[in-house]
Design a protein around this motif. Structure first.
Motif, PDB file in Angstrom:
ATOM      1  N   VAL A 124       5.381  83.695  65.141  1.00 40.01           N
ATOM      2  CA  VAL A 124       6.481  82.885  65.665  1.00 40.01           C
ATOM      3  C   VAL A 124       6.924  83.441  67.013  1.00 40.01           C
ATOM      4  CG1 VAL A 124       7.296  82.111  63.409  1.00 40.01           C
ATOM      5  CG2 VAL A 124       8.219  84.208  64.370  1.00 40.01           C
ATOM      6  N   LEU A 125       7.347  82.542  67.889  1.00 42.33           N
ATOM      7  CA  LEU A 125       7.877  82.927  69.195  1.00 42.33           C
ATOM      8  C   LEU A 125       9.389  83.013  69.102  1.00 42.33           C
ATOM      9  CD1 LEU A 125       5.728  80.570  71.422  1.00 42.33           C
ATOM     10  CD2 LEU A 125       5.536  83.056  71.252  1.00 42.33           C
ATOM     11  N   VAL A 126       9.955  84.088  69.610  1.00 41.19           N
ATOM     12  CA  VAL A 126      11.397  84.306  69.573  1.00 41.19           C
ATOM     13  C   VAL A 126      11.883  84.502  70.999  1.00 41.19           C
ATOM     14  CG1 VAL A 126      13.245  85.811  68.738  1.00 41.19           C
ATOM     15  CG2 VAL A 126      11.215  85.421  67.307  1.00 41.19           C
ATOM     16  N   LEU A 173      16.283  81.760  60.235  1.00 40.21           N
ATOM     17  CA  LEU A 173      17.366  82.725  60.082  1.00 40.21           C
ATOM     18  C   LEU A 173      17.904  83.229  61.420  1.00 40.21           C
ATOM     19  CD1 LEU A 173      15.900  84.802  57.122  1.00 40.21           C
ATOM     20  CD2 LEU A 173      17.638  82.999  57.023  1.00 40.21           C
ATOM     21  N   LEU A 174      17.284  82.832  62.507  1.00 41.14           N
ATOM     22  CA  LEU A 174      17.748  83.221  63.846  1.00 41.14           C
ATOM     23  C   LEU A 174      18.632  82.133  64.439  1.00 41.14           C
ATOM     24  CD1 LEU A 174      14.490  84.667  65.427  1.00 41.14           C
ATOM     25  CD2 LEU A 174      16.595  85.918  64.988  1.00 41.14           C
ATOM     26  N   PRO A 175      19.518  82.497  65.366  1.00 34.53           N
ATOM     27  CA  PRO A 175      20.303  81.478  66.063  1.00 34.53           C
ATOM     28  C   PRO A 175      19.375  80.462  66.741  1.00 34.53           C
ATOM     29  CG  PRO A 175      21.125  83.679  66.581  1.00 34.53           C
ATOM     30  CD  PRO A 175      19.842  83.854  65.810  1.00 34.53           C
ATOM     31  N   GLY A 176      19.803  79.214  66.803  1.00 34.02           N
ATOM     32  CA  GLY A 176      18.988  78.123  67.336  1.00 34.02           C
ATOM     33  C   GLY A 176      18.432  78.365  68.723  1.00 34.02           C
ATOM     34  N   HIS A 177      19.225  78.961  69.608  1.00 27.83           N
ATOM     35  CA  HIS A 177      18.746  79.151  70.982  1.00 27.83           C
ATOM     36  C   HIS A 177      17.591  80.153  71.063  1.00 27.83           C
ATOM     37  CE1 HIS A 177      21.715  82.396  70.633  1.00 27.83           C
ATOM     38  NE2 HIS A 177      21.058  82.994  71.608  1.00 27.83           N
ATOM     39  N   LEU A 178      17.407  80.996  70.038  1.00 26.73           N
ATOM     40  CA  LEU A 178      16.285  81.942  70.035  1.00 26.73           C
ATOM     41  C   LEU A 178      15.005  81.319  69.476  1.00 26.73           C
ATOM     42  CD1 LEU A 178      18.096  85.229  68.964  1.00 26.73           C
ATOM     43  CD2 LEU A 178      17.400  84.485  71.260  1.00 26.73           C
ATOM     44  N   ARG A 179      15.103  80.069  69.038  1.00 23.09           N
ATOM     45  CA  ARG A 179      13.927  79.341  68.525  1.00 23.09           C
ATOM     46  C   ARG A 179      13.406  78.320  69.538  1.00 23.09           C
ATOM     47  NH1 ARG A 179      17.511  78.723  63.579  1.00 23.09           N
ATOM     48  NH2 ARG A 179      17.844  76.636  64.387  1.00 23.09           N
ATOM     49  N   THR A 180      14.030  78.251  70.706  1.00 23.60           N
ATOM     50  CA  THR A 180      13.717  77.242  71.714  1.00 23.60           C
ATOM     51  C   THR A 180      12.253  77.263  72.144  1.00 23.60           C
ATOM     52  OG1 THR A 180      15.968  77.344  72.539  1.00 23.60           O
ATOM     53  CG2 THR A 180      14.329  76.393  74.013  1.00 23.60           C
ATOM     54  N   THR A 181      11.726  78.424  72.490  1.00 30.99           N
ATOM     55  CA  THR A 181      10.352  78.520  72.982  1.00 30.99           C
ATOM     56  C   THR A 181       9.365  78.179  71.879  1.00 30.99           C
ATOM     57  OG1 THR A 181      11.028  80.163  74.605  1.00 30.99           O
ATOM     58  CG2 THR A 181       8.676  80.015  74.146  1.00 30.99           C
ATOM     59  N   HIS A 182       9.654  78.593  70.660  1.00 29.07           N
ATOM     60  CA  HIS A 182       8.770  78.286  69.532  1.00 29.07           C
ATOM     61  C   HIS A 182       8.676  76.771  69.332  1.00 29.07           C
ATOM     62  CE1 HIS A 182       6.616  79.238  65.839  1.00 29.07           C
ATOM     63  NE2 HIS A 182       7.284  78.247  65.286  1.00 29.07           N
ATOM     64  N   ARG A 183       9.827  76.113  69.324  1.00 30.63           N
ATOM     65  CA  ARG A 183       9.839  74.649  69.151  1.00 30.63           C
ATOM     66  C   ARG A 183       9.103  73.951  70.298  1.00 30.63           C
ATOM     67  NH1 ARG A 183      15.412  75.487  67.654  1.00 30.63           N
ATOM     68  NH2 ARG A 183      15.962  74.842  69.744  1.00 30.63           N
ATOM     69  N   ALA A 184       9.336  74.399  71.524  1.00 31.01           N
ATOM     70  CA  ALA A 184       8.700  73.784  72.685  1.00 31.01           C
ATOM     71  C   ALA A 184       7.182  73.980  72.651  1.00 31.01           C
ATOM     72  CB  ALA A 184       9.276  74.359  73.971  1.00 31.01           C
ATOM     73  N   ALA A 185       6.716  75.157  72.257  1.00 31.73           N
ATOM     74  CA  ALA A 185       5.282  75.421  72.189  1.00 31.73           C
ATOM     75  C   ALA A 185       4.620  74.542  71.146  1.00 31.73           C
ATOM     76  CB  ALA A 185       5.041  76.892  71.895  1.00 31.73           C
ATOM     77  N   HIS A 186       5.275  74.365  70.000  1.00 30.80           N
ATOM     78  CA  HIS A 186       4.697  73.519  68.954  1.00 30.80           C
ATOM     79  C   HIS A 186       4.751  72.044  69.317  1.00 30.80           C
ATOM     80  CE1 HIS A 186       3.513  76.408  65.953  1.00 30.80           C
ATOM     81  NE2 HIS A 186       4.492  77.144  66.415  1.00 30.80           N
ATOM     82  N   ALA A 187       5.775  71.628  70.037  1.00 28.32           N
ATOM     83  CA  ALA A 187       5.856  70.232  70.480  1.00 28.32           C
ATOM     84  C   ALA A 187       4.767  69.932  71.492  1.00 28.32           C
ATOM     85  CB  ALA A 187       7.238  69.941  71.060  1.00 28.32           C
ATOM     86  N   ALA A 188       4.472  70.897  72.366  1.00 33.33           N
ATOM     87  CA  ALA A 188       3.444  70.699  73.399  1.00 33.33           C
ATOM     88  C   ALA A 188       2.074  70.500  72.759  1.00 33.33           C
ATOM     89  CB  ALA A 188       3.424  71.890  74.350  1.00 33.33           C
ATOM     90  N   VAL A 189       1.808  71.167  71.658  1.00 31.35           N
ATOM     91  CA  VAL A 189       0.518  71.031  70.984  1.00 31.35           C
ATOM     92  C   VAL A 189       0.335  69.625  70.449  1.00 31.35           C
ATOM     93  CG1 VAL A 189      -0.806  71.814  68.973  1.00 31.35           C
ATOM     94  CG2 VAL A 189       0.365  73.476  70.425  1.00 31.35           C
ATOM     95  N   ARG A 190       1.427  68.998  70.007  1.00 29.50           N
ATOM     96  CA  ARG A 190       1.348  67.656  69.443  1.00 29.50           C
ATOM     97  C   ARG A 190       1.259  66.567  70.504  1.00 29.50           C
ATOM     98  NH1 ARG A 190       5.369  69.872  65.616  1.00 29.50           N
ATOM     99  NH2 ARG A 190       6.901  69.230  67.147  1.00 29.50           N
ATOM    100  N   ASN A 191       1.556  66.880  71.757  1.00 31.41           N
ATOM    101  CA  ASN A 191       1.503  65.864  72.835  1.00 31.41           C
ATOM    102  C   ASN A 191       0.084  65.610  73.271  1.00 31.41           C
ATOM    103  OD1 ASN A 191       4.191  65.353  72.911  1.00 31.41           O
ATOM    104  ND2 ASN A 191       4.631  66.931  74.413  1.00 31.41           N
TER     105      ASN A 191
END
Length: 130
Positions: free
Chosen positions: A85-87, A112-130
């Motif tokens: 996971v990216l943090v 379990l981490l604050p939402g703003h520390l998951r930003t890069t992880h979410r963005a990286a996974h979204a990019a894979v689906r594009n």
């Protein structure tokens, strides 16, 4: 057992990869290194690695600046047992404290981490689906 009938192995430690590229360097570097060393040392099978950017030049230059970590849970034989996971990016001393507590907790669940520390992880996974 998981809901899918698989036996879930317990994480005995993790590999923490800290990016040292220019986009990840900040005034948080020294306190972050200290916190990561302490958290990894408290784990029976933890390991801390520093490296250059793992995201690639385009992603590195277009994302928000701040330290970024990759965390891979492992078993007692140091074999991966879950997704890395990216943090980050980390922006403040409270972010460093949150990551240290999360690593010491040993669950490595990104939720379990604050939402703003998951930003890069979410963005990286979204990019894979594009």
């Amino acid at each position: 057992m998981t809901a899918h009938g698989r036996v879930e192995r317990r994480a005995e430690g993790c590999t923490v990869v800290l990016c040292t590229a220019s986009a990840c360097r900040s005034e948080l570097h020294a306190p972050l290194m200290s916190a990561l060393r302490a958290a990894v040392r408290s784990s029976t099978h933890g390991m801390l690695v520093t490296t250059g950017c793992r995201l690639g030049p385009l992603a590195c230059h277009t994302r928000e600046h701040g330290p970024l970590l990759m965390v891979q849970p492992c078993d007692q034989h140091r074999q991966p047992i879950g997704c890395a996971v990216l943090v980050g990016p980390l922006r403040s001393e409270p972010d460093v404290a949150a990551v240290e507590a999360w690593l010491r907790g040993g669950r490595y669940d990104l939720a379990l981490l604050p939402g703003h520390l998951r930003t890069t992880h979410r963005a990286a996974h979204a990019a894979v689906r594009n």
